[in-house]
Scaffold this motif. Sequence first.
Motif, PDB file in Angstrom:
ATOM      1  N   ASP A 122      12.015  48.514  30.032  1.00 17.23           N
ATOM      2  CA  ASP A 122      11.949  47.331  29.044  1.00 17.23           C
ATOM      3  C   ASP A 122      10.655  47.068  28.449  1.00 17.23           C
ATOM      4  O   ASP A 122      10.345  46.115  28.048  1.00 17.23           O
ATOM      5  CB  ASP A 122      12.117  46.065  30.113  1.00 17.23           C
ATOM      6  N   LYS A 140      22.987  50.836  31.774  1.00 15.55           N
ATOM      7  CA  LYS A 140      22.202  49.554  32.034  1.00 15.55           C
ATOM      8  C   LYS A 140      22.424  49.151  33.461  1.00 15.55           C
ATOM      9  O   LYS A 140      21.297  48.601  34.285  1.00 15.55           O
ATOM     10  CB  LYS A 140      22.248  48.595  30.999  1.00 15.55           C
ATOM     11  N   LYS A 141      23.646  48.899  33.633  1.00 15.36           N
ATOM     12  CA  LYS A 141      24.041  48.633  34.936  1.00 15.36           C
ATOM     13  C   LYS A 141      23.572  49.638  36.146  1.00 15.36           C
ATOM     14  O   LYS A 141      23.321  49.150  37.146  1.00 15.36           O
ATOM     15  CB  LYS A 141      25.698  48.552  35.124  1.00 15.36           C
ATOM     16  N   SER A 190      20.984  51.671  35.836  1.00 15.30           N
ATOM     17  CA  SER A 190      19.509  51.342  36.009  1.00 15.30           C
ATOM     18  C   SER A 190      19.506  50.337  36.919  1.00 15.30           C
ATOM     19  O   SER A 190      18.207  50.309  37.558  1.00 15.30           O
ATOM     20  CB  SER A 190      19.245  51.298  34.505  1.00 15.30           C
ATOM     21  N   ASP A 191      19.880  48.975  36.829  1.00 16.94           N
ATOM     22  CA  ASP A 191      19.514  47.956  37.479  1.00 16.94           C
ATOM     23  C   ASP A 191      19.628  47.890  38.837  1.00 16.94           C
ATOM     24  O   ASP A 191      19.004  47.724  39.590  1.00 16.94           O
ATOM     25  CB  ASP A 191      20.244  46.580  36.693  1.00 16.94           C
TER      26      ASP A 191
END
Length: 366
Positions: free
Chosen positions: A223, A25-26, A28-29
């Motif tokens: 999301d 997730k990190k 991805s962001d």
Amino acid sequence: MTDETQEPQITAAGNEMSASFLAAKKRSDATLAKLEAEPGKFTMLTGDRPTGRLHLGHYFGSIKERVAMQNKGVHSNIIIADYQVITDRDTTEHIQENVLNLVLDYMAAGIDPKKTMIYAHSAVPAENQLLLPFLSLVTEAELHRNPTVKSEMEASGHALTGLLLTYPVHQACDILFCKANVVPIGKDNLPHIEITRTIARRFNERYAKKHPVFPEPAAILSDAPEIPGLDGRKMSKSYGNSIMLGATAEETAKLIKKSPTDSERTITFDPVNRPQVSALLTTAGLVTGRDPKEIADEIGAAGAGALKAYVIESVNNFLAPHRERRAELAKDMDYIRDVLHDGNKRANEIAEATLDEVREAMGMKY
């Protein structure tokens, strides 16, 4: 083995999965932030298996984002994964029709073949040839651990075939042949990206330390909300609870009218206790951009009939432009075939060049 010894292992496994997701997730962001700033530096690969028609779940779950990335200037590629149909199915009946219908729906939804390469898995031999060196970079245990392989095997009711077991490595070939460095996915598909990153890293370390051949792609975690089918279960072609993008207004109305609700007259949004009513409200909310709770309050005591009438009108209004573009495109199926043939040609050129690099790195150019 006692419960006392089992519990810490389960906790450790859960912690490991949680840590892996948080790291992804990190990443991805951070990748999304860079992509927004410099979209031209990114190559995306995504795709679908041609097992039937695309539905609203596909549109909101992936196609909408593909169109947005394409229009930002990301180098976009869509694979129609026809070989992957036989990972868990005994027939390729209707596959030509399904493939062409995918192309129609992609283009009707806004995919531009001048900006996005659309190609078929089976039409690119050099891409599939990458499977051989890639298989040597993973262990049998790593393949057996993949949760997607396990779940698809259980869902199909088939014995585990060699093709299904190696499915994640096929996907690594799909991603790496065009040097894709971003792959938009849902959380469930994260293990596929992790094994692709592992394969890229191991190839570079083993054969190409000085001049790495493959990027380690980042997952762009979607999301998008999970879109329920009209019966409250997951939207799926196999459940018959999906609103197909190419369905007529009449077919859509008939399907929504038949969808189950419950005996309570007043409409409320309660996904846990009223999944079927809430599924209809979620669908209406997605296509109108409204809050499902607001729609529920508006309908109130008017009941399920009024809710279904609202959903039918909202969905048909939303899909009308798509259907119109699709019908226009379908008048010239030779053009649709040309789009696919052109994509296949471009994909072959890229795959041959990548395979040439692989052979060079492995010392196999004679």
